[in-house]
Motif scaffolding. Sequence first.
Motif, PDB file in Angstrom:
ATOM      1  N   LEU A   3      46.605  47.318  37.165  1.00 21.40           N
ATOM      2  CA  LEU A   3      46.225  45.926  36.967  1.00 21.40           C
ATOM      3  C   LEU A   3      46.675  45.119  38.178  1.00 21.40           C
ATOM      4  O   LEU A   3      47.770  45.324  38.689  1.00 21.40           O
ATOM      5  N   ASP A  20      26.072  42.813  31.016  1.00 29.81           N
ATOM      6  CA  ASP A  20      27.122  42.792  32.027  1.00 29.81           C
ATOM      7  C   ASP A  20      26.587  42.322  33.378  1.00 29.81           C
ATOM      8  O   ASP A  20      25.375  42.200  33.586  1.00 29.81           O
ATOM      9  N   LYS A  38      32.261  42.429  32.025  1.00 38.89           N
ATOM     10  CA  LYS A  38      31.653  42.880  30.776  1.00 38.89           C
ATOM     11  C   LYS A  38      31.221  41.700  29.906  1.00 38.89           C
ATOM     12  O   LYS A  38      31.979  40.764  29.681  1.00 38.89           O
ATOM     13  N   GLN A  60      42.141  38.347  37.050  1.00 31.23           N
ATOM     14  CA  GLN A  60      42.916  39.549  36.750  1.00 31.23           C
ATOM     15  C   GLN A  60      41.914  40.691  36.651  1.00 31.23           C
ATOM     16  O   GLN A  60      40.877  40.558  35.994  1.00 31.23           O
ATOM     17  N   LEU A  61      42.217  41.806  37.326  1.00 32.61           N
ATOM     18  CA  LEU A  61      41.284  42.929  37.369  1.00 32.61           C
ATOM     19  C   LEU A  61      42.005  44.241  37.132  1.00 32.61           C
ATOM     20  O   LEU A  61      43.196  44.382  37.417  1.00 32.61           O
ATOM     21  N   HIS A  62      41.254  45.200  36.629  1.00 29.92           N
ATOM     22  CA  HIS A  62      41.708  46.589  36.521  1.00 29.92           C
ATOM     23  C   HIS A  62      41.021  47.397  37.607  1.00 29.92           C
ATOM     24  O   HIS A  62      39.828  47.237  37.859  1.00 29.92           O
ATOM     25  N   MET A  69      37.203  46.166  37.215  1.00 29.91           N
ATOM     26  CA  MET A  69      36.729  45.437  36.047  1.00 29.91           C
ATOM     27  C   MET A  69      37.495  44.130  35.906  1.00 29.91           C
ATOM     28  O   MET A  69      38.729  44.105  35.967  1.00 29.91           O
ATOM     29  N   THR A  71      39.091  41.321  33.884  1.00 25.64           N
ATOM     30  CA  THR A  71      39.604  41.170  32.515  1.00 25.64           C
ATOM     31  C   THR A  71      39.951  39.725  32.180  1.00 25.64           C
ATOM     32  O   THR A  71      39.970  39.349  31.006  1.00 25.64           O
ATOM     33  N   GLN A  72      40.234  38.903  33.196  1.00 24.73           N
ATOM     34  CA  GLN A  72      40.487  37.485  32.986  1.00 24.73           C
ATOM     35  C   GLN A  72      39.926  36.705  34.165  1.00 24.73           C
ATOM     36  O   GLN A  72      39.906  37.199  35.290  1.00 24.73           O
TER      37      GLN A  72
END
Length: 263
Positions: A3, A20, A38, A60-62, A69, A71-72
């Motif tokens: 993360l 997406d 997503k 925020q990414l993975h 991806m 995520t925030q």
Amino acid sequence: MSLYRDEGVVLRTQKLGEADRIVTILAKRTGKIRAVAKGVRRTTSRFGARLEPFTHVDLQLHTGRTLDMVTQAETIRPYGEALTADYPRYTAGSAMLETADRLTHGEKEPALRQFLLLVGGLRTLAERGHEARLVLDAYFLRSLAVAGYAPALDACAKCRAPAIRAFAIVAGGVVCGACKPAGSAVPAAETIGLMTALLRGDWATADASETRHRSECSGLVAAYLQWHLEHGIRSLRHVERELRERTTTVPASIGSDTAAHPP
């Protein structure tokens, strides 16, 4: 998956599947990122509107195998809101985003100075303190300088002689009479002065320039940019169309210098 967090400007998006998007972002620390967001095309998405082009976002990414991806996403400043209602500023901003994408070639290669230039350019456009095309030309020149392609404006690009006679894209800027290649543009001295002012951030000089010199400057800068990118900037077609509607002054000899690299 690891993360990580960064801030960046959304450069472009493309659809992926039914709901997406793939989002391309120029980030402050990471550089250019391509990530999957997503479900952002669903009306119930929590952050779909925060991942539109022109938006300065905190992310925020993975880390993924091929694409990361999101995520925030939290909006820092939505520059698109200020630009979409003003056609000249919107088209100038679009050309900035496209140029930033072209000049940052590799993914996840830090490009802090390009990021700062882009944020500064979008902010200046949104604040409406200067003519849109002047802001765009200043952005082009400074971005090229950061990328190592700054045009020579004070002395001959070939022999460094101070006697300036023309502007030759293939030579890398202004040239003297002895070094002037065939097909060079011969702009007014005021046009070269305007290019110098834009590169240095001398807005007092730039804002006081005449329309004909602005038009000539824009033609030279656009041709010089696209020569070094070896690719046309599609958004510039809309910028140049709007410019033609306001003035008929066009540098006559640009075409011969740029014929090898048409937009």
